[in-house]
Design a protein around this motif. Structure first.
Motif, PDB file in Angstrom:
ATOM      1  N   UNK A  30      14.149 -39.605 -38.170  1.00 17.28           N
ATOM      2  CA  UNK A  30      15.392 -40.363 -38.301  1.00 17.28           C
ATOM      3  C   UNK A  30      16.566 -39.554 -37.759  1.00 17.28           C
ATOM      4  N   UNK A  31      16.608 -38.263 -38.060  1.00 17.23           N
ATOM      5  CA  UNK A  31      17.691 -37.406 -37.568  1.00 17.23           C
ATOM      6  C   UNK A  31      17.688 -37.342 -36.041  1.00 17.23           C
ATOM      7  N   UNK A  32      16.511 -37.222 -35.430  1.00 17.53           N
ATOM      8  CA  UNK A  32      16.428 -37.161 -33.975  1.00 17.53           C
ATOM      9  C   UNK A  32      16.855 -38.485 -33.341  1.00 17.53           C
ATOM     10  N   UNK A  33      16.439 -39.595 -33.928  1.00 14.06           N
ATOM     11  CA  UNK A  33      16.821 -40.907 -33.393  1.00 14.06           C
ATOM     12  C   UNK A  33      18.325 -41.124 -33.527  1.00 14.06           C
ATOM     13  N   UNK A  34      18.896 -40.762 -34.665  1.00 10.54           N
ATOM     14  CA  UNK A  34      20.341 -40.911 -34.847  1.00 10.54           C
ATOM     15  C   UNK A  34      21.123 -40.007 -33.904  1.00 10.54           C
ATOM     16  N   UNK A  35      20.603 -38.827 -33.626  1.00 13.12           N
ATOM     17  CA  UNK A  35      21.266 -37.934 -32.663  1.00 13.12           C
ATOM     18  C   UNK A  35      21.294 -38.575 -31.280  1.00 13.12           C
ATOM     19  N   UNK A  51      22.564 -31.793 -26.817  1.00  7.69           N
ATOM     20  CA  UNK A  51      22.249 -31.744 -28.243  1.00  7.69           C
ATOM     21  C   UNK A  51      21.160 -32.751 -28.601  1.00  7.69           C
ATOM     22  N   UNK A  52      21.222 -33.944 -28.049  1.00  7.85           N
ATOM     23  CA  UNK A  52      20.198 -34.953 -28.326  1.00  7.85           C
ATOM     24  C   UNK A  52      18.854 -34.529 -27.749  1.00  7.85           C
ATOM     25  N   UNK A 101      25.948 -31.293 -35.737  1.00  3.22           N
ATOM     26  CA  UNK A 101      27.374 -30.950 -35.608  1.00  3.22           C
ATOM     27  C   UNK A 101      27.819 -31.119 -34.152  1.00  3.22           C
ATOM     28  N   UNK A 102      26.998 -30.655 -33.211  1.00  2.00           N
ATOM     29  CA  UNK A 102      27.352 -30.764 -31.784  1.00  2.00           C
ATOM     30  C   UNK A 102      27.450 -32.223 -31.337  1.00  2.00           C
ATOM     31  N   UNK A 103      26.584 -33.075 -31.837  1.00  2.00           N
ATOM     32  CA  UNK A 103      26.612 -34.475 -31.446  1.00  2.00           C
ATOM     33  C   UNK A 103      27.825 -35.186 -32.037  1.00  2.00           C
ATOM     34  N   UNK A 104      28.161 -34.871 -33.287  1.00  4.56           N
ATOM     35  CA  UNK A 104      29.283 -35.542 -33.946  1.00  4.56           C
ATOM     36  C   UNK A 104      30.614 -35.100 -33.366  1.00  4.56           C
ATOM     37  N   UNK A 105      30.728 -33.841 -33.047  1.00  7.02           N
ATOM     38  CA  UNK A 105      32.006 -33.316 -32.522  1.00  7.02           C
ATOM     39  C   UNK A 105      32.150 -33.624 -31.104  1.00  7.02           C
TER      40      UNK A 105
END
Length: 105
Positions: A30-35, A51-52, A101-105
């Motif tokens: 789930x974390x990888x898909x959301x990234x 990051x993804x 963090x890298x994906x969100x920022x």
């Protein structure tokens, strides 16, 4: 000491451990898909794409560790998790947090 003292307890502990590895693998998926979804949400930037991609690579690494451990739990007397596998699982978890963090920022 009873004759069956050396035999493995056929209780539910191995099944609980196997299910815990599967739940953790699902969480990593789930974390990888959301990234990946977040990386392309507002347009693709180089940082988000890296990051993804790294999240997908870390996911594959964690999947390999979990799969090996789940298979090992099927033996009559599974050994403990190796130090190498524990370190890899820990590094994957920390890397997921960094990539998030890298994906969100």
């Amino acid at each position: 000491m009873s004759p069956s003292a050396g035999a493995r307890d056929p209780g539910l502990q191995p099944e609980r451990t196997r299910l815990a590895w599967r739940r953790t693998t699902l969480s990593c998926t789930v974390a990888a898909v959301l990234a990946g979804k977040q990386a392309i949400h507002d347009g693709v930037t180089a940082t988000a794409l890296v990051a993804a991609s790294l999240s997908a690579l870390v996911w594959i690494g964690f999947l390999a560790v979990a799969h090996r451990r789940i298979l090992a739990l099927e033996s009559p007397r599974p050994g403990p998790l190796s130090n190498r596998a524990a370190l890899l699982a820990t590094l994957c978890t920390v890397a997921f947090a960094g990539f998030a963090v890298a994906v969100v920022i």
